[in-house]
Design an enzyme around this catalytic site. Sequence first.
Site, short mmCIF file in Angstrom:
data_model
loop_
_atom_site.label_atom_id
_atom_site.label_comp_id
_atom_site.label_asym_id
_atom_site.label_seq_id
_atom_site.Cartn_x
_atom_site.Cartn_y
_atom_site.Cartn_z
N HIS A 80 0.85 -1.00 0.20
CA HIS A 80 -0.46 -0.07 -0.13
C HIS A 80 0.78 1.46 0.09
O HIS A 80 0.44 2.65 -0.10
CB HIS A 80 -1.07 0.17 0.87
CG HIS A 80 -2.17 -1.13 0.82
ND1 HIS A 80 -3.05 -1.14 0.20
CD2 HIS A 80 -2.08 -2.06 1.76
CE1 HIS A 80 -3.34 -2.52 0.17
NE2 HIS A 80 -3.05 -2.77 1.21
N CYS B 277 -6.03 -9.06 5.34
CA CYS B 277 -4.36 -8.73 4.26
C CYS B 277 -3.89 -9.69 4.97
O CYS B 277 -2.86 -9.70 4.05
CB CYS B 277 -4.90 -7.47 4.98
SG CYS B 277 -5.78 -5.59 4.05
#
Lengths: 152, 100, 277, 101
Positions: C195, C238
Amino acid sequence: MAISRRKFINMLTVGSTACLALLSPITSWAAWASDAFNATSPDDAYKNLFGSTDTVDSDEVKLKVPKIAENGGAVPVSVKTNLKDVESITIFVKDNPQPLTATFQISAKTIPDISTRIRLAQTSTVTAVIKADGKLYSKSQEVKVTIGGCGG
Amino acid sequence: MKVKAKAKNNITSVRVLAKHPMETGRRIDKESGEKIPAKYIQELTCEHEGNVVFVAQLGTSVSKNPYLAFSFEGGKKGDALQLRWNDNTGDVAKVEAKIK
Amino acid sequence: MNLLSKAATTLLLISLTSVSYATPEQDKETFQSFYTERFPDISKADFGDGVYALDQDARDQWEAMNDFPPYEDNLEEGEILFSTPFENGKNYASCFENGGENIRQNYPKFDSKRNMVVTLELAINECRINNDEEPLPYKKGDIAKISAYMASTSEGSEINIATPTSKAELAAYDAGKQYFYSKRGQLNFSCANCHIQNVGRKARSETLSPALGHPTHFPVYRMKWESFGTLQRRFDTCNKQVRAEPLPGQSEAYRNLEYFMTYMSNGLPVNGPASRK
Amino acid sequence: MKLKALALILIIGLFCTSANATTAADAEKSIQSAQNLWDKTKLAGHEWNTIKPLVAQAKQSLDNKKYAVAIELANKATQQAKLALIQAEHEKTNWLNNLPK
C-alpha cells in the site's frame, strides 16, 4: 408475442388504474418471452425474440459497460440511443448459460435510455440490441470478469 | 421494492431496486448439496396515470436485487407511480411511489 | 565489554533511534506527501475513496452501485440498534460525548488512565458491559452496523486523532508503526510493501489501494462479504493474503495498528460507511 | 513374543518405503517440537497461517496411526515456524527500511 402483449396493455390502459388489479400473474406470465429466455445460444434467443438474427452493428446504440467488472454478480449496464421509433431494448450476455438477460419494451412515452445490473458467469461479450422502426441495431463490448480480489 | 422518482422538464426519471434473490436454478446449496430452485423476477412494470410507461422482462442473468433505471415523458411532482413485479413462482409485489 | 564496542553499540542505538523516532507529526507529513506527490492529480480528501480514486472504470461502476448503496438496510439496522435502549433503560448515547453523534473522527483514542488505545468498536462493547449487556462479537455483525451508523453521523468531519506525545502514547504508536512496516506471513509482505511501495500497481488483477485514507471509510460493506466489516476485519483479510495468521479482534497489536494508521490519515474527511467489491 | 515380532513385521511392511520403523512416540515428539516452535512464532507476533493446518494434519495422521506421514507433516510445520522466526528476528530492525522516503 411482444406485440400482442402491447395491444393487451393498450386495451387495459384505456380504462382507469382500477384495471391494474386485472393484471393477474397469469396474463403477465403469458407475455414473458419464455422460449427466448430459455434459449442457450444467442442465435436461438434472437430467433425466438425477434424472429431473426439479422442485426446491424451501429454506433447509434450507446452501450456502457465496464472493461473489467468490479463484481461479476452485479455489472452495471446502460443502453441508450437517439434512434427514432424505438420498440425495444434488449441485453444479451453471449457466454452466460442463458444469453438473453433482459428486454425492455419502449412505448411512445418511454425514453430509450435504461440502466440495470447484470450477472456475468465469466468474461463475455455483452450485446445491446435496439429494435427501431422494425430493424435491429446492435452494439457489443467485452467485459472481463476476474476471480479473487483484494478490494481495498 | 425501493423507488426513487424525480420529475424535471416534463421528464420523470425512475430508479428501482427490487429485493429478490434471483435464484438461477443452477446454484447448489453448499450444505444440502441440492440445487436451489429457480426463483427470479420475470416482469416488472411501471404505470403512470393508467398508462404503462415501462415494461421490463428479466431472466436469470439479471443480478440479485434487480436494479432498473428508466425515464418517461410526462409526470410531475406529487404524481403517483404504480410499480409491480411478478416472479416465476407466481409471487407478486406492488408498490406505489410519489414523484419528487 | 570493552569501551570501543560499548561506544559502537551506543552509536548504533542512537542512529537507529533517530530514524525510528521521527516525531509522529513528521511521520504523518512524510506519509501524506508520499501520496500527494505520487498522485498529484488526486486531492487529499479523495484518497478516502481508495482504489476508486485511482481507477475511473472501477469508479464508474462503484458510483452506479451507490445509487442504492448495498449497505442501506444494514445501516438502517445500525441506527435502530444504536437507539434501542438497554435493559437498564440507558443507551449507547449515554456512553459517548455528544450522544455518540459526529465523534467517529476522534477514534481510536488513547486512554491515559489505562494506557491503551480504545477503538470505537471497543468503546461500543465497553458501553454494553458497563450497562450489564453481553459484549458483541468483534469485526462483523451488529457491532459493525452500530459503528457504521455512528460513522455516518460524522460524514465530512476531518479525522482528528490527538498527536501522540506521552511515553505511553508513543509506545502504542510505535508498535502500530512497526506492525505496519514489518514483513509478515509466508509471502513476506508488509502492509507498506503493497500500500506504499506498490500503491496503484496491480497484484494479479487488483489495483493496490493507498494506505492514506484507509481508515476513513470503515466499516465497509464488501460485496464479497455481503455484510459490513470493521477495519480490523479487513486486517484479517490482508494477513491471510500474505499467509499470516490473523489476530483476534481488538487485540493490542490490531488496536495499535489502527491507531497508527488513523493518525496517518489525520485531516481526511470521514466518508464511511462505504461499499467495496 | 511371537505376536510382537509379527506386529513389527507388519508395521515394517506397512511403511516399507521408510528405512526405519516409526512409532507413535516418534510422531508425538515431532509434533511436540513443531508445536513449541509454533508457539514461539505467536509470541514473536509473526505466526504464519501455513503452520496451523500442517500441525492439525499431523495430529490427524497420528490418530490414524500413519506415523511416518505425521512426522513428515510435523517437520514441514517446524520448517515453516523456523522461517517465521527468522522473519521475526530480521524484521526487528529491518522494518525501518520500509518507511517512505
